[in-house]
Motif scaffolding. Sequence first.
Motif, PDB file in Angstrom:
ATOM      1  N   THR A   1     -37.448 -15.413  -7.148  1.00  0.00           N
ATOM      2  CA  THR A   1     -36.983 -14.076  -6.801  1.00  0.00           C
ATOM      3  C   THR A   1     -36.629 -13.341  -8.084  1.00  0.00           C
ATOM      4  O   THR A   1     -36.470 -13.962  -9.138  1.00  0.00           O
ATOM      5  CB  THR A   1     -35.769 -14.131  -5.847  1.00  0.00           C
ATOM      6  N   VAL A   2     -36.554 -12.019  -7.989  1.00  0.00           N
ATOM      7  CA  VAL A   2     -36.180 -11.213  -9.155  1.00  0.00           C
ATOM      8  C   VAL A   2     -35.002 -10.324  -8.789  1.00  0.00           C
ATOM      9  O   VAL A   2     -34.770 -10.031  -7.616  1.00  0.00           O
ATOM     10  CB  VAL A   2     -37.355 -10.348  -9.670  1.00  0.00           C
ATOM     11  N   ASP A   3     -34.270  -9.895  -9.805  1.00  0.00           N
ATOM     12  CA  ASP A   3     -33.086  -9.079  -9.569  1.00  0.00           C
ATOM     13  C   ASP A   3     -33.384  -7.593  -9.702  1.00  0.00           C
ATOM     14  O   ASP A   3     -32.724  -6.766  -9.087  1.00  0.00           O
ATOM     15  CB  ASP A   3     -31.985  -9.485 -10.547  1.00  0.00           C
ATOM     16  N   ASP A   4     -34.388  -7.259 -10.532  1.00  0.00           N
ATOM     17  CA  ASP A   4     -34.717  -5.858 -10.797  1.00  0.00           C
ATOM     18  C   ASP A   4     -36.175  -5.602 -10.423  1.00  0.00           C
ATOM     19  O   ASP A   4     -37.097  -6.054 -11.110  1.00  0.00           O
ATOM     20  CB  ASP A   4     -34.478  -5.555 -12.285  1.00  0.00           C
ATOM     21  N   LEU A   5     -36.379  -4.868  -9.335  1.00  0.00           N
ATOM     22  CA  LEU A   5     -37.730  -4.628  -8.824  1.00  0.00           C
ATOM     23  C   LEU A   5     -38.592  -3.787  -9.764  1.00  0.00           C
ATOM     24  O   LEU A   5     -39.824  -3.803  -9.659  1.00  0.00           O
ATOM     25  CB  LEU A   5     -37.642  -3.924  -7.469  1.00  0.00           C
ATOM     26  N   HIS A   6     -37.974  -3.073 -10.689  1.00  0.00           N
ATOM     27  CA  HIS A   6     -38.754  -2.158 -11.529  1.00  0.00           C
ATOM     28  C   HIS A   6     -39.679  -2.893 -12.499  1.00  0.00           C
ATOM     29  O   HIS A   6     -40.696  -2.348 -12.928  1.00  0.00           O
ATOM     30  CB  HIS A   6     -37.823  -1.186 -12.249  1.00  0.00           C
ATOM     31  N   PHE A   7     -39.348  -4.141 -12.839  1.00  0.00           N
ATOM     32  CA  PHE A   7     -40.253  -4.911 -13.700  1.00  0.00           C
ATOM     33  C   PHE A   7     -41.533  -5.269 -12.940  1.00  0.00           C
ATOM     34  O   PHE A   7     -42.629  -5.206 -13.488  1.00  0.00           O
ATOM     35  CB  PHE A   7     -39.557  -6.166 -14.225  1.00  0.00           C
ATOM     36  N   LEU A   8     -41.397  -5.631 -11.665  1.00  0.00           N
ATOM     37  CA  LEU A   8     -42.585  -5.933 -10.856  1.00  0.00           C
ATOM     38  C   LEU A   8     -43.403  -4.664 -10.614  1.00  0.00           C
ATOM     39  O   LEU A   8     -44.627  -4.698 -10.583  1.00  0.00           O
ATOM     40  CB  LEU A   8     -42.183  -6.549  -9.514  1.00  0.00           C
ATOM     41  N   LYS A   9     -42.703  -3.535 -10.472  1.00  0.00           N
ATOM     42  CA  LYS A   9     -43.414  -2.264 -10.282  1.00  0.00           C
ATOM     43  C   LYS A   9     -44.268  -1.947 -11.509  1.00  0.00           C
ATOM     44  O   LYS A   9     -45.428  -1.571 -11.404  1.00  0.00           O
ATOM     45  CB  LYS A   9     -42.403  -1.130 -10.046  1.00  0.00           C
ATOM     46  N   ARG A  10     -43.669  -2.120 -12.686  1.00  0.00           N
ATOM     47  CA  ARG A  10     -44.385  -1.811 -13.917  1.00  0.00           C
ATOM     48  C   ARG A  10     -45.624  -2.683 -14.082  1.00  0.00           C
ATOM     49  O   ARG A  10     -46.644  -2.268 -14.617  1.00  0.00           O
ATOM     50  CB  ARG A  10     -43.454  -1.993 -15.119  1.00  0.00           C
ATOM     51  N   GLY A  11     -45.524  -3.930 -13.607  1.00  0.00           N
ATOM     52  CA  GLY A  11     -46.665  -4.839 -13.707  1.00  0.00           C
ATOM     53  C   GLY A  11     -47.675  -4.663 -12.581  1.00  0.00           C
ATOM     54  O   GLY A  11     -48.635  -5.421 -12.486  1.00  0.00           O
ATOM     55  N   GLY A  12     -47.430  -3.683 -11.695  1.00  0.00           N
ATOM     56  CA  GLY A  12     -48.367  -3.422 -10.617  1.00  0.00           C
ATOM     57  C   GLY A  12     -48.236  -4.358  -9.435  1.00  0.00           C
ATOM     58  O   GLY A  12     -49.088  -4.389  -8.543  1.00  0.00           O
ATOM     59  N   ARG A  13     -47.146  -5.141  -9.397  1.00  0.00           N
ATOM     60  CA  ARG A  13     -46.960  -6.106  -8.296  1.00  0.00           C
ATOM     61  C   ARG A  13     -46.464  -5.436  -7.018  1.00  0.00           C
ATOM     62  O   ARG A  13     -46.742  -5.912  -5.919  1.00  0.00           O
ATOM     63  CB  ARG A  13     -45.972  -7.202  -8.702  1.00  0.00           C
TER      64      ARG A  13
ATOM     65  N   MET B   1     -32.308   0.541  -3.761  1.00  0.00           N
ATOM     66  CA  MET B   1     -31.225   1.227  -3.046  1.00  0.00           C
ATOM     67  C   MET B   1     -30.619   0.343  -1.968  1.00  0.00           C
ATOM     68  O   MET B   1     -29.402   0.335  -1.761  1.00  0.00           O
ATOM     69  CB  MET B   1     -31.752   2.522  -2.420  1.00  0.00           C
ATOM     70  N   LEU B   2     -31.457  -0.407  -1.282  1.00  0.00           N
ATOM     71  CA  LEU B   2     -30.991  -1.231  -0.160  1.00  0.00           C
ATOM     72  C   LEU B   2     -30.625  -2.657  -0.566  1.00  0.00           C
ATOM     73  O   LEU B   2     -30.308  -3.491   0.285  1.00  0.00           O
ATOM     74  CB  LEU B   2     -32.080  -1.281   0.926  1.00  0.00           C
ATOM     75  N   GLN B   3     -30.689  -2.931  -1.890  1.00  0.00           N
ATOM     76  CA  GLN B   3     -30.406  -4.279  -2.404  1.00  0.00           C
ATOM     77  C   GLN B   3     -31.332  -5.338  -1.788  1.00  0.00           C
ATOM     78  O   GLN B   3     -30.920  -6.460  -1.467  1.00  0.00           O
ATOM     79  CB  GLN B   3     -28.933  -4.659  -2.152  1.00  0.00           C
ATOM     80  N   ILE B   4     -32.598  -4.946  -1.592  1.00  0.00           N
ATOM     81  CA  ILE B   4     -33.584  -5.893  -1.052  1.00  0.00           C
ATOM     82  C   ILE B   4     -34.222  -6.646  -2.211  1.00  0.00           C
ATOM     83  O   ILE B   4     -34.721  -6.039  -3.157  1.00  0.00           O
ATOM     84  CB  ILE B   4     -34.651  -5.168  -0.212  1.00  0.00           C
ATOM     85  N   LYS B   5     -34.187  -7.972  -2.129  1.00  0.00           N
ATOM     86  CA  LYS B   5     -34.739  -8.819  -3.182  1.00  0.00           C
ATOM     87  C   LYS B   5     -35.997  -9.522  -2.652  1.00  0.00           C
ATOM     88  O   LYS B   5     -35.957 -10.160  -1.596  1.00  0.00           O
ATOM     89  CB  LYS B   5     -33.725  -9.870  -3.620  1.00  0.00           C
ATOM     90  N   PRO B   6     -37.097  -9.419  -3.365  1.00  0.00           N
ATOM     91  CA  PRO B   6     -38.310 -10.086  -2.898  1.00  0.00           C
ATOM     92  C   PRO B   6     -38.241 -11.600  -3.119  1.00  0.00           C
ATOM     93  O   PRO B   6     -37.591 -12.072  -4.049  1.00  0.00           O
ATOM     94  CB  PRO B   6     -39.399  -9.464  -3.789  1.00  0.00           C
ATOM     95  N   VAL B   7     -38.892 -12.330  -2.249  1.00  0.00           N
ATOM     96  CA  VAL B   7     -39.112 -13.768  -2.444  1.00  0.00           C
ATOM     97  C   VAL B   7     -40.613 -13.927  -2.666  1.00  0.00           C
ATOM     98  O   VAL B   7     -41.417 -13.482  -1.846  1.00  0.00           O
ATOM     99  CB  VAL B   7     -38.644 -14.581  -1.224  1.00  0.00           C
ATOM    100  N   LEU B   8     -40.982 -14.499  -3.794  1.00  0.00           N
ATOM    101  CA  LEU B   8     -42.386 -14.596  -4.165  1.00  0.00           C
ATOM    102  C   LEU B   8     -42.776 -16.041  -4.419  1.00  0.00           C
ATOM    103  O   LEU B   8     -41.922 -16.920  -4.566  1.00  0.00           O
ATOM    104  CB  LEU B   8     -42.663 -13.763  -5.429  1.00  0.00           C
TER     105      LEU B   8
END
Length: 290
Positions: free
Chosen positions: A166-178, A189-196
């Motif tokens: 899992t990651v804490d900051d979604l913006h890194f995955l966004k930048r990588g196109g994930r 905003m909703l404090q949703i954390k992805p499980v990958l």
Amino acid sequence: MSEFVLMTDSSADLSQEMVQELGVTVLPLSFTIQGKVYRNYPDNREMDLPLFYDMLRAGELATTSAVNVAEYTQAVEPILQEKKDVLILAFSSGLSSTYQASVLAAEELREKYPDRKIYTVDTLCASLGQGLLVYLAVQEQRKGRSIEEVRDWAESTKLHLCHQFTVDDLHFLKRGGRISATTAVVGSMLQIKPVLHVDNEGRLINIGKARGRQASLKALVDKMEKTVTEEGKKTVFISHGDCRKDAVAVADMVRERFGTQDIRINYVGPVIGAHSGPGTLALFYLGTER
């Protein structure tokens, strides 16, 4: 039986202590931050990892580059000259061109050293998932297995090497196109954390989500419970993006739930961390399937 050396690359995120314990050779991958190129050695001689993550938190961008054919050739050739064979366990082809470079280097060197054996395995693994496969391969080597036997073992085992993270900051995955920009903004905003996890093609795939950090950490252990084998409960690796406290918390959950005694914790190195960011937490073990 001829002696052989196990080689991997620094995306395996093995600590210097583990590299020495295992007796493996590690090729450093490169990363660039603030316009300067660094090599990612297991002893982190060129970049302190807490400093690297502080730079990411401050908004610095990091980029990475794979090992090239020439670098592989330069690393492997001295071993062949010592009349030893080489088995390379390379970073997932789903995430990097490092494996392809190892294949081309091996082809070149076989022509030059026809009496030596050079094999390369696409681990389809990353971070300490790759590290755990290397660790277990060394255990097979120490049983007296031949280079072909260890290669075949790695090929038959790699898709049982489970990566839950899992990651804490979604913006890194966004930048990588994930993930999309919208998903990153709303999720934050909703404090949703992805499980990958890493799938059978060696790529990062989103398989779930949790509300809040603690729930996401528990979700990793819940996923493990569904697939872990009895053998997989014996040795577990955990890597973290400068959040050791969370790594220890996950280790405690694993120990309590599965009785695991051998749990190794290390940093997510800059090669993976540049794309996953601070607060990444990953759990690795042998399971029935990925």
